[in-house]
Structure formats: C-alpha cells, structure tokens
Enzyme design. Structure first.
Site, short mmCIF file in Angstrom:
data_model
loop_
_atom_site.label_atom_id
_atom_site.label_comp_id
_atom_site.label_asym_id
_atom_site.label_seq_id
_atom_site.Cartn_x
_atom_site.Cartn_y
_atom_site.Cartn_z
N HIS A 96 -1.82 5.45 -4.26
CA HIS A 96 -0.46 6.11 -3.80
C HIS A 96 -0.26 7.13 -3.07
CE1 HIS A 96 -1.42 8.18 -7.99
NE2 HIS A 96 -0.72 8.76 -7.35
N GLU A 127 3.78 4.49 -5.96
CA GLU A 127 2.89 3.86 -6.43
C GLU A 127 2.83 2.49 -5.79
OE1 GLU A 127 1.79 5.85 -10.03
OE2 GLU A 127 3.78 5.11 -10.77
#
Length: 289
Positions: free
Chosen positions: A143, A148
């Site tokens: 990420h 993410e």
C-alpha cells in the site's frame, strides 16, 4: 521505470536525498515558480530527511521556494499528538529547514467536513500547478499512503477506513494498545499520486521484498497498489539489497547494470552555493568600449 539498487538503507536514503536536491536546484525555484514536493511519513524516509536537513545546514539546498503536500493524516488524532503526521513532519523535517509554514500542506483529520477537506486538498495541489515530484513509501502489503489492498487505482484524496493489518502494525506507536490506534485516515489517492510529473518510491528492508516483487515483476493489480506505478511515465523505485530478495537474479542484474547511467542523475551533485557563485561571476562583466 527505474529501479535503483543500493547495498544498505543509508545509501538508498542518501541517493534519494541527492535526487531530490538535484531536482529542486535544477528546477531553479523562485518567488513566482515554486517546486512542489509530495512527501511521506513513516520510518523509511527518515534517513532521506536527515540528509536533506544536512544539505540545508551546509548551505547546499534551500526550501524557501518549495511547497510540500503530505500523503495522509489520521482522523481524530489531535494535531499536536506525538503520533500525528503533523507532529512527525514538524519534528523530523520542517522545523530543521527554511520552509515557510504556509507552504506546507497536511490534511486535517479533525476537519468538520472530512470529504470537503479532501476535496480542498486536491484543489490546493491543482492551484500549485500539480506535484513536480511525489516521494512515497510502501507497506509490506504494497500500500502507498493509506491506499490499502483493493483500493481503486484511479482514486482521489478521500476518507479511508484502515485495514486491521495496518491497525495492528501501527499499535507499536500507541503503546501496543489497539484501542488508541486510529481506525480511519485521510489519504491522497493512487490517482492523485499518479498525476505527479514524477514519482519516487522508497522501499527498504526484507519485509518489503514481496511488495517490490509485485511492483516490478508482476502486472498491475489493485490488491498491490504500488504496482500502479508501472504505468507512470516517470517512476523511480529506490531500494536496498534486502528489498530485492524476492526478485529474480536476472532482474536484479539487469537493473544493477544500469546503475552507471542512473547514478548520473545524482552525480554531479548540484549546490545552491555554486549557483550563487556562478551568478556573481556572470554579473561581473569585463570592461569594454
């Protein structure tokens, strides 16, 4: 895409700092022409920041005409909290250089309207002329900022709920107490970073090796958001040897073979002191009739 491989973390940090230094000086910023720099937080960029501070203190670099935009900030954490990204940037970088506070931009995680804060941040970037160089780091899951796994690769600055893995990883900064760890953050999007004219990603340590493998040797995948930068026309990955452990030997050999060329990006290393000397010499024109 460039992959810069140095032996140790300290060397990778110094190379990145030299690159930033050269980019700023070559840009020749001034009152009507600011260099816009995107910045990360976390442990990875600390070595780079320390070198940039050293360059400033030695008189080789100035941030007087630099505008910075940070990647992210926790939601609900007081600005003066020791783990807020405002505190991190001030304590580890900004207070040690000559940047004007009004030229530093960090998202406000305590804004009354969080999405309006995110929209305004995008507008500030556009008003500054876009980001010239966006520096970033990544997590072990690939990420970048708080984009993410599963994040849209065209996402913009927004409110993001943090994954449990991220919350667990961040607990070490909050006395190991999960109840104290923020569960939401404001973050630039992958698309926001992709809009920068150039992107430099710092990746160090064996725990980031699989993420680097996903970024370099496999295809673009929203489960590994760092892989999106394969499609950016000017991406520089800077890593240490430990971060290459999952790469094929021939991949490492190929990029190491290009280091003679890539090192020309930081050698010669420019200095504002030298530029001032050149200016003064050019101003002293010889007498002629």
């Amino acid at each position: 895409m460039k992959l810069i491989i140095l032996e140790h973390y300290s060397q990778a940090s110094e190379w990145a700092a030299k690159y930033i230094r050269n980019r700023i000086i070559q840009f020749n910023p001034g009152p009507d022409k600011y260099f816009t720099l995107g910045l990360p937080t976390g442990s990875t960029p600390l070595g780079c920041y320390q070198k940039l501070i050293e360059y400033y203190k030695n008189g080789d670099l100035s941030f007087q005409y630099v505008k910075t935009f940070n990647m992210d900030e926790y939601v609900g954490l007081p600005r003066d909290h020791p783990e807020s990204y405002h505190s991190f940037m001030w304590n580890n970088f900004f207070k040690h250089i000559d940047i004007h506070p009004e030229n530093t931009h960090i998202l406000d995680g305590n804004a009354a309207d969080l999405q309006a804060e995110c929209d305004a941040f995008e507008e500030k970037i556009q008003a500054a002329g876009g980001i010239e160089l966006f520096v970033g780091g990544i997590g072990p899951d690939g990420h970048i900022a708080f984009n993410e796994p599963g994040s849209s690769l065209v996402s913009r600055t927004r409110v993001k709920t943090l994954a449990m893995d991220t919350i667990l990883a961040n607990a070490r900064f909050f006395d190991g107490d999960l109840a104290k760890v923020p569960t939401m953050a404001l973050t630039v999007g992958v698309g926001t970073v992709m809009d920068a004219k150039e992107v430099m990603i710092l990746i160090t340590g064996a725990h980031k090796a699989f993420a680097l493998y996903k970024a370099i040797e496999e295809g673009v995948n929203h489960m590994w958001t760092v892989s999106a930068f394969q499609q950016h026309p000017r991406t520089v990955f800077v890593c240490d040897e430990d971060a290459t452990l999952e790469l094929k030997v021939k991949t490492v050999k190929y990029f190491k073979g290009l280091m003679l060329v890539h090192n020309k990006l930081v050698d010669p290393l420019y200095s504002i002191k030298e530029k001032e000397i050149q200016k003064s010499q050019s101003a002293k024109k010889p007498y002629s009739d």
